[in-house]
Design a protein around this motif. Structure first.
Motif, PDB file in Angstrom:
ATOM      1  N   HIS A 141      -8.272   5.087  20.972  1.00 46.28           N
ATOM      2  CA  HIS A 141      -8.810   4.910  22.141  1.00 46.28           C
ATOM      3  C   HIS A 141      -7.827   5.457  23.330  1.00 46.28           C
ATOM      4  N   LYS A 142      -8.318   6.628  23.803  1.00 47.54           N
ATOM      5  CA  LYS A 142      -7.588   7.518  24.762  1.00 47.54           C
ATOM      6  C   LYS A 142      -7.367   7.227  26.207  1.00 47.54           C
ATOM      7  N   ARG A 143      -8.263   6.653  26.688  1.00 43.27           N
ATOM      8  CA  ARG A 143      -8.361   6.199  28.070  1.00 43.27           C
ATOM      9  C   ARG A 143      -7.246   5.116  28.354  1.00 43.27           C
ATOM     10  N   VAL A 144      -6.655   4.791  29.558  1.00 40.32           N
ATOM     11  CA  VAL A 144      -5.700   3.970  29.653  1.00 40.32           C
ATOM     12  C   VAL A 144      -6.240   2.638  29.711  1.00 40.32           C
ATOM     13  N   GLY A 145      -7.442   2.599  30.424  1.00 41.07           N
ATOM     14  CA  GLY A 145      -8.178   1.250  30.878  1.00 41.07           C
ATOM     15  C   GLY A 145      -8.964   0.751  29.944  1.00 41.07           C
ATOM     16  N   GLU A 146      -9.485  -0.803  30.036  1.00 38.44           N
ATOM     17  CA  GLU A 146     -10.414  -1.289  29.245  1.00 38.44           C
ATOM     18  C   GLU A 146     -11.647  -0.926  29.780  1.00 38.44           C
ATOM     19  N   GLY A 147     -12.582  -0.990  28.575  1.00 38.04           N
ATOM     20  CA  GLY A 147     -13.709  -0.192  28.895  1.00 38.04           C
ATOM     21  C   GLY A 147     -13.912   1.402  28.979  1.00 38.04           C
ATOM     22  N   ASP A 148     -12.832   1.878  28.257  1.00 40.81           N
ATOM     23  CA  ASP A 148     -12.439   3.311  28.259  1.00 40.81           C
ATOM     24  C   ASP A 148     -12.652   3.890  29.628  1.00 40.81           C
ATOM     25  N   THR A 149     -11.890   3.479  30.673  1.00 41.42           N
ATOM     26  CA  THR A 149     -11.847   3.810  31.890  1.00 41.42           C
ATOM     27  C   THR A 149     -10.379   4.326  32.288  1.00 41.42           C
ATOM     28  N   GLY A 150     -10.463   5.014  33.152  1.00 38.31           N
ATOM     29  CA  GLY A 150      -9.069   5.759  33.832  1.00 38.31           C
ATOM     30  C   GLY A 150      -8.606   6.882  33.097  1.00 38.31           C
ATOM     31  N   MET A 194      -4.152   4.510  23.233  1.00 36.58           N
ATOM     32  CA  MET A 194      -3.768   3.061  23.605  1.00 36.58           C
ATOM     33  C   MET A 194      -4.061   2.113  22.378  1.00 36.58           C
ATOM     34  N   GLY A 195      -4.592   2.738  21.233  1.00 41.01           N
ATOM     35  CA  GLY A 195      -4.952   1.830  20.138  1.00 41.01           C
ATOM     36  C   GLY A 195      -5.908   2.476  19.003  1.00 41.01           C
ATOM     37  N   ALA A 196      -5.910   2.165  17.954  1.00 41.21           N
ATOM     38  CA  ALA A 196      -6.702   2.808  17.028  1.00 41.21           C
ATOM     39  C   ALA A 196      -7.226   1.701  15.930  1.00 41.21           C
ATOM     40  N   TRP A 243       7.402  -9.189  27.066  1.00 39.65           N
ATOM     41  CA  TRP A 243       7.790  -7.969  27.860  1.00 39.65           C
ATOM     42  C   TRP A 243       6.905  -8.008  29.014  1.00 39.65           C
ATOM     43  N   PRO A 244       7.389  -8.659  30.141  1.00 38.26           N
ATOM     44  CA  PRO A 244       6.551  -8.428  31.349  1.00 38.26           C
ATOM     45  C   PRO A 244       6.337  -6.979  32.170  1.00 38.26           C
ATOM     46  N   GLU A 245       7.399  -6.089  31.616  1.00 36.33           N
ATOM     47  CA  GLU A 245       7.206  -4.715  32.162  1.00 36.33           C
ATOM     48  C   GLU A 245       6.333  -4.057  31.520  1.00 36.33           C
ATOM     49  N   GLY A 246       5.498  -4.481  30.548  1.00 33.21           N
ATOM     50  CA  GLY A 246       4.586  -3.762  29.591  1.00 33.21           C
ATOM     51  C   GLY A 246       3.243  -4.189  29.837  1.00 33.21           C
ATOM     52  N   PHE A 247       2.249  -3.438  29.260  1.00 38.97           N
ATOM     53  CA  PHE A 247       0.695  -3.846  29.307  1.00 38.97           C
ATOM     54  C   PHE A 247      -0.193  -3.155  28.091  1.00 38.97           C
ATOM     55  N   TYR A 248      -0.878  -3.754  27.806  1.00 38.82           N
ATOM     56  CA  TYR A 248      -1.922  -3.241  26.836  1.00 38.82           C
ATOM     57  C   TYR A 248      -3.383  -3.491  26.974  1.00 38.82           C
ATOM     58  N   ARG A 249      -4.365  -2.774  26.632  1.00 40.42           N
ATOM     59  CA  ARG A 249      -5.715  -2.787  26.465  1.00 40.42           C
ATOM     60  C   ARG A 249      -6.152  -3.903  25.395  1.00 40.42           C
ATOM     61  N   ARG A 250      -7.213  -4.924  25.972  1.00 42.74           N
ATOM     62  CA  ARG A 250      -7.443  -5.975  25.181  1.00 42.74           C
ATOM     63  C   ARG A 250      -8.704  -5.870  24.570  1.00 42.74           C
ATOM     64  N   ASP A 251      -9.133  -4.483  24.365  1.00 40.02           N
ATOM     65  CA  ASP A 251     -10.611  -4.528  23.982  1.00 40.02           C
ATOM     66  C   ASP A 251     -10.474  -3.032  22.709  1.00 40.02           C
ATOM     67  N   ILE A 252      -9.489  -3.108  21.923  1.00 37.44           N
ATOM     68  CA  ILE A 252      -9.389  -2.007  21.137  1.00 37.44           C
ATOM     69  C   ILE A 252     -10.358  -2.315  19.905  1.00 37.44           C
ATOM     70  N   ARG A 274     -16.364  -1.030  20.446  1.00 36.18           N
ATOM     71  CA  ARG A 274     -17.319  -0.534  20.085  1.00 36.18           C
ATOM     72  C   ARG A 274     -17.917  -1.266  18.825  1.00 36.18           C
ATOM     73  N   ALA A 275     -16.930  -0.979  17.851  1.00 33.85           N
ATOM     74  CA  ALA A 275     -17.293  -1.265  16.361  1.00 33.85           C
ATOM     75  C   ALA A 275     -17.486  -2.919  16.423  1.00 33.85           C
ATOM     76  N   LEU A 276     -16.720  -3.711  16.977  1.00 31.07           N
ATOM     77  CA  LEU A 276     -16.694  -4.994  16.994  1.00 31.07           C
ATOM     78  C   LEU A 276     -18.370  -5.470  17.694  1.00 31.07           C
ATOM     79  N   ARG A 277     -18.860  -4.722  18.631  1.00 23.29           N
ATOM     80  CA  ARG A 277     -20.003  -5.118  18.894  1.00 23.29           C
ATOM     81  C   ARG A 277     -21.277  -4.648  18.092  1.00 23.29           C
TER      82      ARG A 277
END
Length: 424
Positions: free
Chosen positions: A214-223, A229-231, A409-418, A421-424
Protein backbone atom coordinates in the motif's frame (compact mmCIF):
# COMPACT_ATOMS: atom_id res chain seq x y z
CA UNK A 1 28.23 -19.63 8.67
CA UNK A 2 29.27 -16.07 9.41
CA UNK A 3 26.89 -13.57 7.79
CA UNK A 4 26.96 -9.80 7.37
CA UNK A 5 23.54 -8.22 6.81
CA UNK A 6 23.66 -4.74 5.24
CA UNK A 7 21.02 -2.13 6.13
CA UNK A 8 19.00 -0.84 9.03
CA UNK A 9 15.30 -0.84 8.15
CA UNK A 10 12.23 -2.99 8.58
CA UNK A 11 13.22 -5.22 5.67
CA UNK A 12 16.58 -5.89 7.32
CA UNK A 13 14.96 -6.62 10.69
CA UNK A 14 12.73 -9.21 9.01
CA UNK A 15 15.76 -10.73 7.25
CA UNK A 16 17.78 -10.76 10.50
CA UNK A 17 14.93 -12.53 12.29
CA UNK A 18 14.64 -15.14 9.52
CA UNK A 19 18.40 -15.65 9.20
CA UNK A 20 18.77 -16.05 12.99
CA UNK A 21 16.60 -19.18 12.83
CA UNK A 22 18.90 -20.97 10.37
CA UNK A 23 20.81 -24.00 11.67
CA UNK A 24 23.60 -22.97 9.28
CA UNK A 25 24.20 -19.65 11.06
CA UNK A 26 27.07 -19.30 13.50
CA UNK A 27 27.44 -15.50 13.69
CA UNK A 28 25.39 -12.57 12.39
CA UNK A 29 26.42 -8.93 12.08
CA UNK A 30 24.31 -6.03 10.79
CA UNK A 31 25.64 -2.78 9.35
CA UNK A 32 24.39 -0.43 10.64
CA UNK A 33 21.32 -2.26 12.03
CA UNK A 34 18.77 -0.70 14.39
CA UNK A 35 17.34 -1.18 17.87
CA UNK A 36 15.28 -4.21 16.81
CA UNK A 37 17.94 -5.88 14.67
CA UNK A 38 20.23 -5.77 17.73
CA UNK A 39 18.07 -8.55 19.24
CA UNK A 40 19.35 -10.95 16.56
CA UNK A 41 22.71 -9.57 15.39
CA UNK A 42 25.69 -7.58 16.54
CA UNK A 43 25.26 -4.12 15.02
CA UNK A 44 28.36 -2.40 13.66
CA UNK A 45 28.55 1.33 12.81
CA UNK A 46 29.17 1.03 9.06
CA UNK A 47 26.84 2.83 6.65
CA UNK A 48 25.03 0.66 4.11
CA UNK A 49 26.54 2.73 1.27
CA UNK A 50 30.14 2.39 2.58
CA UNK A 51 31.21 -0.36 0.18
CA UNK A 52 34.90 -0.22 1.11
CA UNK A 53 34.10 -0.30 4.83
CA UNK A 54 31.72 -3.23 4.45
CA UNK A 55 34.21 -5.30 2.46
CA UNK A 56 37.02 -4.49 4.90
CA UNK A 57 34.85 -5.63 7.81
CA UNK A 58 33.84 -8.80 5.98
CA UNK A 59 37.47 -9.68 5.28
CA UNK A 60 38.55 -8.91 8.84
CA UNK A 61 35.80 -11.12 10.35
CA UNK A 62 36.08 -13.90 7.73
CA UNK A 63 32.44 -13.40 6.69
CA UNK A 64 31.08 -16.23 4.53
CA UNK A 65 28.12 -14.37 3.06
CA UNK A 66 27.12 -10.72 2.68
CA UNK A 67 23.36 -10.10 2.44
CA UNK A 68 22.53 -6.56 1.22
CA UNK A 69 19.09 -5.26 2.07
CA UNK A 70 18.76 -1.90 0.25
CA UNK A 71 19.47 -1.14 -3.39
CA UNK A 72 22.03 1.67 -2.96
CA UNK A 73 25.03 -0.52 -2.05
CA UNK A 74 24.19 -2.90 -4.90
CA UNK A 75 24.09 -0.16 -7.52
CA UNK A 76 27.33 1.15 -5.99
CA UNK A 77 29.06 -2.18 -6.65
CA UNK A 78 29.01 -4.04 -3.33
CA UNK A 79 28.60 -7.45 -4.98
CA UNK A 80 31.50 -6.69 -7.36
CA UNK A 81 33.75 -5.62 -4.48
CA UNK A 82 32.84 -8.74 -2.51
CA UNK A 83 33.61 -10.95 -5.53
CA UNK A 84 37.00 -9.28 -5.92
CA UNK A 85 37.71 -10.06 -2.25
CA UNK A 86 36.58 -13.68 -2.60
CA UNK A 87 33.43 -13.21 -0.48
CA UNK A 88 30.00 -14.48 -1.48
CA UNK A 89 27.35 -11.79 -1.77
CA UNK A 90 23.64 -12.40 -2.24
CA UNK A 91 22.95 -9.67 -4.73
CA UNK A 92 23.54 -8.59 -8.33
CA UNK A 93 26.59 -6.90 -9.79
CA UNK A 94 26.43 -3.16 -10.39
CA UNK A 95 25.79 -3.88 -14.07
CA UNK A 96 22.82 -6.12 -13.24
CA UNK A 97 21.57 -3.74 -10.52
CA UNK A 98 20.91 -1.17 -13.26
CA UNK A 99 17.53 -2.92 -13.54
CA UNK A 100 16.60 -0.78 -10.54
CA UNK A 101 19.19 1.98 -10.86
CA UNK A 102 17.77 3.13 -14.20
CA UNK A 103 14.09 2.90 -15.07
CA UNK A 104 14.88 3.44 -18.77
CA UNK A 105 17.48 0.65 -18.77
CA UNK A 106 14.95 -1.73 -17.22
CA UNK A 107 12.44 -0.82 -19.92
CA UNK A 108 15.03 -1.41 -22.65
CA UNK A 109 15.80 -4.86 -21.21
CA UNK A 110 12.09 -5.68 -20.90
CA UNK A 111 11.41 -4.61 -24.49
CA UNK A 112 14.35 -6.64 -25.80
CA UNK A 113 13.12 -9.69 -23.84
CA UNK A 114 9.53 -9.34 -25.03
CA UNK A 115 8.26 -8.66 -21.50
CA UNK A 116 4.74 -7.16 -21.54
CA UNK A 117 4.63 -3.63 -20.13
CA UNK A 118 3.33 -0.11 -20.74
CA UNK A 119 4.19 2.27 -23.57
CA UNK A 120 6.99 4.54 -22.36
CA UNK A 121 9.47 7.27 -23.28
CA UNK A 122 12.53 8.74 -21.57
CA UNK A 123 13.12 12.50 -21.45
CA UNK A 124 16.19 14.56 -20.54
CA UNK A 125 14.37 17.85 -21.18
CA UNK A 126 11.47 18.82 -18.86
CA UNK A 127 9.73 20.84 -21.58
CA UNK A 128 9.69 17.81 -23.88
CA UNK A 129 8.38 15.64 -21.04
CA UNK A 130 5.56 18.09 -20.36
CA UNK A 131 4.68 18.23 -24.06
CA UNK A 132 4.47 14.43 -24.13
CA UNK A 133 2.12 14.41 -21.14
CA UNK A 134 -0.20 16.87 -22.87
CA UNK A 135 -0.08 14.74 -26.02
CA UNK A 136 -0.74 11.42 -24.26
CA UNK A 137 -3.35 12.62 -21.78
CA UNK A 138 -4.09 11.32 -18.30
CA UNK A 139 -3.96 9.25 -16.21
CA UNK A 140 -0.22 8.93 -16.78
CA UNK A 141 2.83 7.82 -14.78
CA UNK A 142 5.94 9.98 -14.24
CA UNK A 143 9.07 8.30 -12.82
CA UNK A 144 12.47 9.60 -11.82
CA UNK A 145 14.88 7.60 -13.96
CA UNK A 146 17.37 7.02 -11.12
CA UNK A 147 17.15 5.77 -7.54
CA UNK A 148 14.64 7.67 -5.41
CA UNK A 149 14.22 5.43 -2.34
CA UNK A 150 10.89 4.13 -3.63
CA UNK A 151 9.36 7.63 -3.79
CA UNK A 152 10.14 8.73 -7.36
CA UNK A 153 6.87 7.60 -8.95
CA UNK A 154 3.80 9.79 -9.46
CA UNK A 155 0.56 8.40 -10.88
CA UNK A 156 -0.96 11.62 -12.17
CA UNK A 157 -4.72 11.99 -12.56
CA UNK A 158 -4.43 15.44 -14.14
CA UNK A 159 -2.05 17.14 -16.56
CA UNK A 160 -1.21 19.72 -13.89
CA UNK A 161 -0.23 16.94 -11.47
CA UNK A 162 2.02 15.31 -14.07
CA UNK A 163 3.66 18.61 -14.95
CA UNK A 164 4.25 19.34 -11.27
CA UNK A 165 5.89 15.92 -10.88
CA UNK A 166 8.22 16.64 -13.82
CA UNK A 167 9.15 19.99 -12.27
CA UNK A 168 9.79 18.42 -8.86
CA UNK A 169 11.95 15.62 -10.27
CA UNK A 170 13.88 17.41 -13.02
CA UNK A 171 13.99 21.05 -11.93
CA UNK A 172 13.74 21.02 -8.12
CA UNK A 173 15.62 17.68 -7.99
CA UNK A 174 13.62 16.60 -4.94
CA UNK A 175 15.06 13.08 -5.23
CA UNK A 176 18.62 14.22 -5.88
CA UNK A 177 20.61 15.34 -8.90
CA UNK A 178 21.28 11.88 -10.32
CA UNK A 179 17.72 10.58 -9.93
CA UNK A 180 16.29 13.68 -11.59
CA UNK A 181 18.57 13.96 -14.60
CA UNK A 182 15.83 12.35 -16.69
CA UNK A 183 12.30 11.05 -16.34
CA UNK A 184 10.38 8.15 -17.79
CA UNK A 185 6.79 8.87 -18.79
CA UNK A 186 4.62 5.77 -19.03
CA UNK A 187 1.15 4.61 -19.91
CA UNK A 188 -0.91 4.11 -16.76
CA UNK A 189 -1.76 0.43 -16.45
CA UNK A 190 -5.13 -0.51 -14.97
CA UNK A 191 -5.66 -3.51 -12.71
CA UNK A 192 -4.53 -5.01 -9.42
CA UNK A 193 -0.92 -4.29 -8.40
CA UNK A 194 1.21 -7.11 -6.96
CA UNK A 195 4.82 -7.38 -5.76
CA UNK A 196 6.30 -10.65 -7.00
CA UNK A 197 9.71 -11.95 -5.93
CA UNK A 198 11.98 -14.60 -7.44
CA UNK A 199 15.33 -15.96 -6.31
CA UNK A 200 17.81 -15.99 -9.21
CA UNK A 201 21.22 -17.57 -9.66
CA UNK A 202 22.08 -16.09 -13.06
CA UNK A 203 20.33 -18.83 -15.01
CA UNK A 204 17.57 -20.46 -12.96
CA UNK A 205 14.80 -18.69 -11.05
CA UNK A 206 12.64 -19.87 -8.15
CA UNK A 207 9.36 -18.12 -7.20
CA UNK A 208 9.80 -16.63 -3.75
CA UNK A 209 6.28 -15.40 -3.12
CA UNK A 210 4.06 -12.39 -3.61
CA UNK A 211 2.60 -9.60 -1.52
CA UNK A 212 0.49 -6.53 -2.03
CA UNK A 213 1.89 -3.21 -0.85
CA UNK A 214 0.00 0.00 0.00
CA UNK A 215 2.06 2.92 -1.32
CA UNK A 216 -0.28 5.85 -0.69
CA UNK A 217 0.05 7.54 2.67
CA UNK A 218 -3.68 7.90 3.32
CA UNK A 219 -6.55 5.52 3.89
CA UNK A 220 -8.50 4.60 0.80
CA UNK A 221 -5.23 4.80 -1.15
CA UNK A 222 -5.12 8.59 -1.09
CA UNK A 223 -2.31 11.11 -0.82
CA UNK A 224 1.31 10.94 -2.01
CA UNK A 225 3.29 7.77 -2.58
CA UNK A 226 5.53 6.54 0.23
CA UNK A 227 8.02 3.73 0.66
CA UNK A 228 5.06 1.60 1.73
CA UNK A 229 2.47 1.90 4.51
CA UNK A 230 1.68 -1.80 4.86
CA UNK A 231 1.47 -5.11 3.02
CA UNK A 232 -0.16 -8.51 3.12
CA UNK A 233 0.61 -11.93 1.68
CA UNK A 234 -0.48 -13.82 -0.33
CA UNK A 235 -2.61 -11.58 -2.57
CA UNK A 236 -5.80 -13.50 -3.44
CA UNK A 237 -5.82 -12.11 -6.99
CA UNK A 238 -2.39 -13.61 -7.74
CA UNK A 239 -3.29 -17.21 -8.52
CA UNK A 240 -0.85 -20.05 -9.17
CA UNK A 241 -1.64 -19.75 -12.87
CA UNK A 242 -0.74 -16.04 -12.86
CA UNK A 243 2.46 -16.82 -10.92
CA UNK A 244 3.48 -19.34 -13.57
CA UNK A 245 2.64 -16.86 -16.34
CA UNK A 246 4.73 -14.17 -14.64
CA UNK A 247 7.70 -16.54 -14.40
CA UNK A 248 7.34 -17.60 -18.06
CA UNK A 249 6.67 -14.19 -19.63
CA UNK A 250 8.50 -11.77 -17.32
CA UNK A 251 11.11 -13.20 -14.95
CA UNK A 252 12.79 -15.88 -17.08
CA UNK A 253 12.93 -13.77 -20.30
CA UNK A 254 14.48 -10.88 -18.36
CA UNK A 255 17.06 -13.23 -16.82
CA UNK A 256 17.95 -14.57 -20.26
CA UNK A 257 18.32 -11.05 -21.66
CA UNK A 258 20.58 -9.97 -18.79
CA UNK A 259 22.76 -13.04 -19.34
CA UNK A 260 22.90 -12.24 -23.06
CA UNK A 261 24.15 -8.76 -22.18
CA UNK A 262 26.95 -10.23 -20.08
CA UNK A 263 25.37 -9.16 -16.75
CA UNK A 264 23.73 -12.31 -15.33
CA UNK A 265 21.37 -11.51 -12.50
CA UNK A 266 21.96 -13.17 -9.12
CA UNK A 267 19.92 -12.27 -6.07
CA UNK A 268 16.25 -11.51 -5.58
CA UNK A 269 14.40 -10.01 -8.53
CA UNK A 270 11.39 -7.96 -7.46
CA UNK A 271 8.89 -7.56 -10.28
CA UNK A 272 6.20 -4.99 -9.67
CA UNK A 273 3.26 -6.32 -11.67
CA UNK A 274 -0.11 -5.03 -12.77
CA UNK A 275 -2.68 -7.78 -13.19
CA UNK A 276 -4.55 -6.47 -16.22
CA UNK A 277 -7.36 -7.96 -18.27
CA UNK A 278 -4.70 -9.22 -20.72
CA UNK A 279 -2.51 -10.80 -18.01
CA UNK A 280 0.41 -9.66 -15.84
CA UNK A 281 2.35 -6.65 -17.14
CA UNK A 282 5.59 -5.26 -15.75
CA UNK A 283 5.41 -1.97 -13.83
CA UNK A 284 9.09 -2.01 -12.81
CA UNK A 285 11.98 -4.17 -11.65
CA UNK A 286 13.78 -3.83 -8.33
CA UNK A 287 16.88 -5.77 -7.35
CA UNK A 288 16.19 -6.44 -3.66
CA UNK A 289 13.42 -7.43 -1.29
CA UNK A 290 10.61 -4.91 -1.01
CA UNK A 291 9.79 -3.16 2.22
CA UNK A 292 7.31 -3.78 3.86
CA UNK A 293 6.63 -6.77 1.58
CA UNK A 294 9.72 -8.57 2.91
CA UNK A 295 8.26 -8.45 6.40
CA UNK A 296 5.03 -10.07 5.23
CA UNK A 297 6.94 -12.76 3.31
CA UNK A 298 9.32 -13.63 6.15
CA UNK A 299 6.36 -14.09 8.50
CA UNK A 300 5.11 -16.87 6.19
CA UNK A 301 8.41 -18.50 5.16
CA UNK A 302 9.00 -21.93 6.71
CA UNK A 303 12.14 -22.87 4.77
CA UNK A 304 15.68 -22.02 5.86
CA UNK A 305 16.26 -18.56 4.37
CA UNK A 306 20.04 -18.76 4.66
CA UNK A 307 20.10 -22.08 2.80
CA UNK A 308 18.01 -20.61 -0.03
CA UNK A 309 20.26 -17.53 -0.35
CA UNK A 310 23.34 -19.75 -0.52
CA UNK A 311 21.72 -21.86 -3.24
CA UNK A 312 21.18 -18.70 -5.29
CA UNK A 313 24.81 -17.66 -4.79
CA UNK A 314 26.13 -21.11 -5.72
CA UNK A 315 23.93 -21.81 -8.76
CA UNK A 316 21.90 -24.54 -7.05
CA UNK A 317 18.39 -23.12 -7.31
CA UNK A 318 17.28 -25.87 -9.68
CA UNK A 319 17.54 -28.34 -6.77
CA UNK A 320 15.98 -26.04 -4.16
CA UNK A 321 12.40 -25.78 -2.92
CA UNK A 322 10.64 -23.43 -0.53
CA UNK A 323 7.94 -24.14 2.06
CA UNK A 324 5.37 -21.55 3.11
CA UNK A 325 2.82 -21.22 5.87
CA UNK A 326 -0.58 -22.02 4.39
CA UNK A 327 -2.09 -19.00 6.15
CA UNK A 328 -1.81 -15.25 5.70
CA UNK A 329 0.29 -12.38 7.00
CA UNK A 330 -0.31 -8.65 7.26
CA UNK A 331 2.01 -5.78 8.22
CA UNK A 332 0.98 -2.28 9.30
CA UNK A 333 3.63 0.45 9.05
CA UNK A 334 3.75 3.02 11.84
CA UNK A 335 5.29 6.26 10.57
CA UNK A 336 6.29 9.60 12.06
CA UNK A 337 3.73 12.38 11.62
CA UNK A 338 4.58 14.39 8.52
CA UNK A 339 5.94 11.42 6.55
CA UNK A 340 6.56 11.25 3.59
CA UNK A 341 7.34 14.95 4.02
CA UNK A 342 9.28 16.53 6.85
CA UNK A 343 9.08 14.75 10.21
CA UNK A 344 10.70 14.96 13.62
CA UNK A 345 13.06 12.38 15.11
CA UNK A 346 13.79 11.39 18.68
CA UNK A 347 10.34 10.72 20.17
CA UNK A 348 9.98 7.72 22.47
CA UNK A 349 8.12 4.63 21.23
CA UNK A 350 6.64 2.79 24.22
CA UNK A 351 4.77 -0.43 25.06
CA UNK A 352 6.50 -2.53 22.39
CA UNK A 353 6.57 -5.51 24.74
CA UNK A 354 2.79 -5.27 25.18
CA UNK A 355 2.32 -5.10 21.40
CA UNK A 356 4.62 -8.08 20.80
CA UNK A 357 2.66 -10.12 23.35
CA UNK A 358 -0.43 -10.14 21.11
CA UNK A 359 -0.81 -13.73 19.84
CA UNK A 360 0.69 -14.28 16.37
CA UNK A 361 2.08 -10.71 16.26
CA UNK A 362 5.66 -9.63 15.61
CA UNK A 363 7.22 -6.16 15.68
CA UNK A 364 9.84 -5.21 13.10
CA UNK A 365 11.88 -2.06 13.68
CA UNK A 366 12.31 0.14 10.61
CA UNK A 367 13.59 3.52 11.78
CA UNK A 368 14.60 3.23 15.44
CA UNK A 369 17.63 3.73 17.65
CA UNK A 370 18.38 2.83 21.24
CA UNK A 371 17.93 5.61 23.79
CA UNK A 372 18.90 6.04 27.44
CA UNK A 373 17.77 3.37 29.85
CA UNK A 374 16.70 0.95 27.13
CA UNK A 375 14.27 3.38 25.50
CA UNK A 376 13.41 2.98 21.83
CA UNK A 377 13.47 6.26 19.90
CA UNK A 378 12.02 7.07 16.49
CA UNK A 379 14.82 7.71 14.02
CA UNK A 380 13.17 7.70 10.60
CA UNK A 381 10.02 8.26 8.59
CA UNK A 382 8.76 4.69 8.73
CA UNK A 383 9.51 3.57 12.27
CA UNK A 384 7.83 0.19 12.89
CA UNK A 385 6.27 -2.65 10.95
CA UNK A 386 3.61 -4.31 13.10
CA UNK A 387 2.95 -7.73 11.61
CA UNK A 388 0.85 -10.79 12.35
CA UNK A 389 -0.15 -14.10 10.86
CA UNK A 390 -3.49 -15.85 10.77
CA UNK A 391 -5.35 -18.74 9.22
CA UNK A 392 -7.30 -16.14 7.24
CA UNK A 393 -6.42 -12.62 6.15
CA UNK A 394 -9.08 -11.30 8.53
CA UNK A 395 -7.37 -13.04 11.47
CA UNK A 396 -3.99 -11.60 10.48
CA UNK A 397 -5.57 -8.14 10.09
CA UNK A 398 -7.18 -8.22 13.51
CA UNK A 399 -4.02 -9.40 15.29
CA UNK A 400 -1.81 -6.82 13.55
CA UNK A 401 -4.15 -3.95 14.39
CA UNK A 402 -4.55 -5.13 17.98
CA UNK A 403 -0.76 -5.01 18.31
CA UNK A 404 -0.52 -1.60 16.60
CA UNK A 405 -3.12 -0.17 19.00
CA UNK A 406 -1.02 -1.35 21.95
CA UNK A 407 1.97 0.78 20.89
CA UNK A 408 2.18 4.07 22.79
CA UNK A 409 3.53 6.64 20.31
CA UNK A 410 1.49 9.85 19.95
CA UNK A 411 4.00 11.23 17.45
CA UNK A 412 3.21 8.43 15.00
CA UNK A 413 0.35 7.40 12.73
CA UNK A 414 -0.71 4.43 10.62
CA UNK A 415 -3.32 3.52 8.04
CA UNK A 416 -6.23 1.53 9.37
CA UNK A 417 -7.20 -0.14 6.11
CA UNK A 418 -4.26 -2.33 5.07
CA UNK A 419 -5.65 -5.22 3.05
CA UNK A 420 -8.98 -3.45 2.49
CA UNK A 421 -9.43 -4.57 -1.12
CA UNK A 422 -8.82 -8.23 -0.35
CA UNK A 423 -10.92 -8.11 2.81
CA UNK A 424 -13.86 -6.77 0.81
Amino acid sequence: MRVLLVGGGGREHALAWALSKSPLLSELWAAPGNAGIAEHAECVPIAAEDVAGLVAFARERAVDLVVPGPEAPLTAGLADACAAAGIRCFGPSAAAARLEGSKSFAREVADAAGVPGPRWRRFDDPAAARANVREQGVPIVVKADGLAAGKGVVVAATVAEAEAAIADIMESRVHGAAAGASVVVEECLIGEEVSFFALCDGEAALPLGAAQDHKRVGEGDTGPNTGGMGAYSPPPAFTDALRDEAMARIVRPALAEMARRGAPFRGVLFAGLMLTASGPRLIEFNVRFGDPECQALMLRLRSDLLGALLAACDGRLAETGLRWDAGHSLVVVMAARGYPGAYAKGSAVRNLDRAAAVPRARIFHAGTRAGPGGAVLADGGRVLGVGATGGTLREAYEAAYEAAAAVDWPEGFYRRDIGHRALR
